[in-house]
Write a protein that holds these residues in place. Sequence first.
Motif, PDB file in Angstrom:
ATOM      1  N   GLU A   1       0.902  -1.232  -0.136  1.00  0.00           N
ATOM      2  CA  GLU A   1       0.090   0.002   0.026  1.00  0.00           C
ATOM      3  C   GLU A   1       0.909   1.357   0.094  1.00  0.00           C
ATOM      4  N   PRO A   2       0.708   1.943  -1.008  1.00  0.00           N
ATOM      5  CA  PRO A   2       1.288   3.465  -1.163  1.00  0.00           C
ATOM      6  C   PRO A   2       1.375   4.232   0.105  1.00  0.00           C
ATOM      7  N   ALA A   3       2.381   4.811   0.567  1.00  0.00           N
ATOM      8  CA  ALA A   3       2.436   5.813   1.665  1.00  0.00           C
ATOM      9  C   ALA A   3       3.053   7.108   1.340  1.00  0.00           C
ATOM     10  N   TYR A   4       4.022   7.238   0.567  1.00  0.00           N
ATOM     11  CA  TYR A   4       4.596   8.338   0.272  1.00  0.00           C
ATOM     12  C   TYR A   4       4.916   8.436  -1.259  1.00  0.00           C
ATOM     13  N   ILE A   5       4.521   9.712  -2.012  1.00  0.00           N
ATOM     14  CA  ILE A   5       4.773   9.765  -3.288  1.00  0.00           C
ATOM     15  C   ILE A   5       5.278  11.182  -3.661  1.00  0.00           C
ATOM     16  N   THR A   6       6.370  11.067  -4.389  1.00  0.00           N
ATOM     17  CA  THR A   6       6.716  12.291  -4.927  1.00  0.00           C
ATOM     18  C   THR A   6       6.922  12.289  -6.421  1.00  0.00           C
ATOM     19  N   ALA A   7       6.439  13.367  -6.980  1.00  0.00           N
ATOM     20  CA  ALA A   7       6.299  13.278  -8.511  1.00  0.00           C
ATOM     21  C   ALA A   7       6.656  14.912  -8.921  1.00  0.00           C
ATOM     22  N   GLU A   8       7.490  14.875 -10.197  1.00  0.00           N
ATOM     23  CA  GLU A   8       8.113  16.187 -10.669  1.00  0.00           C
ATOM     24  C   GLU A   8       7.954  16.163 -12.226  1.00  0.00           C
ATOM     25  N   ILE A   9       7.580  17.034 -12.623  1.00  0.00           N
ATOM     26  CA  ILE A   9       8.025  17.372 -14.100  1.00  0.00           C
ATOM     27  C   ILE A   9       8.506  18.813 -14.365  1.00  0.00           C
ATOM     28  N   THR A  10       9.496  18.918 -15.035  1.00  0.00           N
ATOM     29  CA  THR A  10      10.073  20.133 -15.525  1.00  0.00           C
ATOM     30  C   THR A  10      10.547  20.291 -17.026  1.00  0.00           C
ATOM     31  N   GLN A  11      10.214  21.204 -17.665  1.00  0.00           N
ATOM     32  CA  GLN A  11      10.436  21.863 -19.237  1.00  0.00           C
ATOM     33  C   GLN A  11      10.398  23.164 -19.296  1.00  0.00           C
ATOM     34  N   ASN A  12      10.910  23.500 -20.487  1.00  0.00           N
ATOM     35  CA  ASN A  12      10.842  25.018 -21.019  1.00  0.00           C
ATOM     36  C   ASN A  12       9.683  25.231 -21.566  1.00  0.00           C
ATOM     37  N   TRP A  13       8.403  24.899 -21.275  1.00  0.00           N
ATOM     38  CA  TRP A  13       7.159  25.098 -21.496  1.00  0.00           C
ATOM     39  C   TRP A  13       6.864  26.670 -22.024  1.00  0.00           C
ATOM     40  N   LEU A  14       7.080  27.448 -21.006  1.00  0.00           N
ATOM     41  CA  LEU A  14       6.659  28.651 -21.314  1.00  0.00           C
ATOM     42  C   LEU A  14       7.342  29.423 -22.665  1.00  0.00           C
ATOM     43  N   SER A  15       8.617  29.160 -22.671  1.00  0.00           N
ATOM     44  CA  SER A  15       9.468  29.719 -23.940  1.00  0.00           C
ATOM     45  C   SER A  15       8.930  29.090 -25.275  1.00  0.00           C
TER      46      SER A  15
ATOM     47  N   GLN B   1       5.536  27.946 -25.586  1.00  0.00           N
ATOM     48  CA  GLN B   1       4.240  27.939 -25.769  1.00  0.00           C
ATOM     49  C   GLN B   1       3.764  29.554 -25.924  1.00  0.00           C
ATOM     50  N   GLU B   2       4.381  30.425 -25.373  1.00  0.00           N
ATOM     51  CA  GLU B   2       4.055  31.551 -25.041  1.00  0.00           C
ATOM     52  C   GLU B   2       3.713  32.318 -26.531  1.00  0.00           C
ATOM     53  N   GLY B   3       2.312  32.705 -26.493  1.00  0.00           N
ATOM     54  CA  GLY B   3       1.704  33.392 -27.457  1.00  0.00           C
ATOM     55  C   GLY B   3       0.949  32.381 -28.370  1.00  0.00           C
ATOM     56  N   THR B   4       0.749  31.191 -27.992  1.00  0.00           N
ATOM     57  CA  THR B   4      -0.111  29.992 -28.634  1.00  0.00           C
ATOM     58  C   THR B   4      -1.429  29.874 -27.474  1.00  0.00           C
ATOM     59  N   TRP B   5      -2.211  29.265 -28.172  1.00  0.00           N
ATOM     60  CA  TRP B   5      -3.461  29.017 -27.359  1.00  0.00           C
ATOM     61  C   TRP B   5      -3.117  28.195 -26.012  1.00  0.00           C
ATOM     62  N   ARG B   6      -2.309  27.746 -25.641  1.00  0.00           N
ATOM     63  CA  ARG B   6      -1.852  27.194 -24.440  1.00  0.00           C
ATOM     64  C   ARG B   6      -1.705  28.122 -23.489  1.00  0.00           C
ATOM     65  N   THR B   7      -1.249  29.203 -23.696  1.00  0.00           N
ATOM     66  CA  THR B   7      -1.000  30.157 -22.710  1.00  0.00           C
ATOM     67  C   THR B   7      -2.413  31.333 -22.855  1.00  0.00           C
ATOM     68  N   ASN B   8      -3.234  30.945 -23.494  1.00  0.00           N
ATOM     69  CA  ASN B   8      -4.642  31.627 -23.411  1.00  0.00           C
ATOM     70  C   ASN B   8      -5.631  30.976 -22.432  1.00  0.00           C
ATOM     71  N   PRO B   9      -5.779  31.226 -21.252  1.00  0.00           N
ATOM     72  CA  PRO B   9      -6.562  30.494 -20.386  1.00  0.00           C
ATOM     73  C   PRO B   9      -8.053  30.272 -20.762  1.00  0.00           C
TER      74      PRO B   9
END
Length: 349
Positions: A147-161, A163-171
């Motif tokens: 049975e899981p007790a402790y979880i860490t999860a992470e993702i990093t990327q240069n998403w902003l540079s 996607q800036e100006g595309t629909w992905r940064t238009n909420p």
Amino acid sequence: MSRTRRIGITGTGGLGMHLGREFGGVEGAEIAAIADISDENRTSAGEAFDVPGAHRYEDHETMLEEADLDGVAIATPHTLHYEQTVAALERGIDTLCEKPLCTDIDDAMDLAVRAEASDTVLMVGYQRHLDPAFKAARDALETRVGEPAYITAEITQNWLSEQEGTWRTNPDLSGGGQLYDTGSHLLDVVLWTTGLTPVAVDAQMHFHDEAERVDTHAALNVTFENGAVASISVSGDTHRTHEHLHVWGEKGGFYVDGQEWDAPELAFIDDSNDYYRPHLDRWNAGNKAEVFVDLIVNGGTPPSTARDALTVTAVTEAAYESTRTGETVELDLEYEREALEQGQLQSTN
């Protein structure tokens, strides 16, 4: 011989083109129609996939009405997914919708009810459900982790540079920022591999816009029904792409780690701190297009379902609410499960 299945693609930007190339490699399937509001996208995709001009549509519903499709793949901006998926399901057309399925919890509930009350396929584009590393981790959870007790999860990327100006940064089109984009995959894989039920979310975010709707960094603490806790971090303004999922239980743990979108590696760790790295069969994993066409032909349960997506939407929306209010947001997914089951019964009567 089985007849060729006719597939339509709505949204022929980067992801739609990627799906189109996958469908192009599936025996027994053809791209019969495309839909996109962009003249340029329709022309490019139509030429790339040999779609006749008469079957290059500006409107999704017109394509569904006129193109005689067996299945449709939806790769449009996130906030359009609900109405476009409903339109396909109401016509009995099997549907592959890219993630996130919805950016609203009520819409996600409605689609889950529709999907579970119907023989029409609704597959969600969380491709980590097909990845051998994540599948092996999930399959061995009980025997190697417990049975899981402790979880860490992470993702990093240069998403902003990127996607800036595309629909992905238009909420209005994306529903938010990085958490609703690549972060949605991370939340999904935490929930799917562990099978845990989240009951509370506490979150903080950094935003790119003055209205504080487009997050670039998000840190979530999630508490689960069994008492387990998870620390989940999503960053879209870093210089390196890296993803990890670490899960620990009373028997041991597992690490799934990946760099720069390469295939992730899996390692199990036992209670003696010994490592075991299983062989992963990456050749026969299949891609989303192959799996979707097989579902059209043979039926079955999608690897990623509307119910999976419902839980992801619930956690995501709770994270945004927690950030806005500064309070921990409690989730009542037991209520949602009951409502889903009741909705399914009503839909089949």
